[in-house]
Design an enzyme around this catalytic site. Sequence first.
Site, short mmCIF file in Angstrom:
data_model
loop_
_atom_site.label_atom_id
_atom_site.label_comp_id
_atom_site.label_asym_id
_atom_site.label_seq_id
_atom_site.Cartn_x
_atom_site.Cartn_y
_atom_site.Cartn_z
N ASP A 155 9.00 47.24 -3.08
CA ASP A 155 8.08 48.40 -2.76
C ASP A 155 7.13 48.28 -1.67
O ASP A 155 6.24 48.65 -1.29
CB ASP A 155 7.23 48.50 -4.11
N GLU A 156 7.49 47.41 -0.41
CA GLU A 156 6.95 47.25 0.71
C GLU A 156 7.82 47.44 1.94
O GLU A 156 7.45 47.22 2.93
CB GLU A 156 6.44 45.72 0.77
#
Length: 285
Positions: A228-229
Amino acid sequence: MSQTFILTLSCPDRVGLVASLARLMEEHGCFIVTSRTFGDPQTNRFFARLVFSPPGNGGSLDAVKAAMAPLAAEIEADWQIRSSDEKLRTLLLVSKSDHCANTLLYAARRHELPIEITGIVSNHDSLKPAFAHWGLPWFHVPVTAASKPDAEALLYSIIEETRSELVVLARYMQVLSEEACRRLEGRVINIHHSFLPGFKGAQPYHQAHARGVKVIGATAHYVTADLDEGPIITQATETIDHTFTPEDMVETGRHIEGIALLRAVKAHAEHRIFLNSGRTVVFAR
């Protein structure tokens, strides 16, 4: 309206790049419909997206491509020319939530999204009846910790067989392996149910409610090995207040997730996104 083409280009920044591109278009009788450029002083990279009409005066698109090759070599550029009419072949991955996938499917059916959906992959079979009316191939690929390598191998084969150029994790609740992230780099878009990646794991909206947040949102990003980055493409937000229950936040979040994911897929399919050292440059249309 005559057919148009899209030239995308990125290279080290230098003086005269815009003039060189404009001169090439002029020399081959092309009309520039829209032009977007950006030079990033931090990374010293230049990015350009030109939409142009076909060459006139007896010229040809092949001649434009032939002229671009030595220019690109000179300025060390990565570039491509595509037809504006070309739809991006896109594979959707879902788990147990259908709202994001339905947002994309509806937009594609209304020709608001320049994609051709090649099928739907799911690690569960529970949504198969809900998607049946779309008439798309359905691929059930169960995933467990033990079967994950085999499941990803099957996913690769589905991507290849369907000739899919883009994979969209439309609330697909499985983490791709580091190998899969590398293999599909720049070709997978995910929707994260948070404006900023601050509420991870189970029940993110319940976590946000417990913290008394006043703005909720969603982030669409490219998938990388860092969970999620990955590089952020689009974000959408909604202001809330103390009267919102976790259930209210979940309901509002569903709408925001669909909006953010739709905008990200549209920008990718229209070739408006450039990767820039862990970030993205996203041009307006």
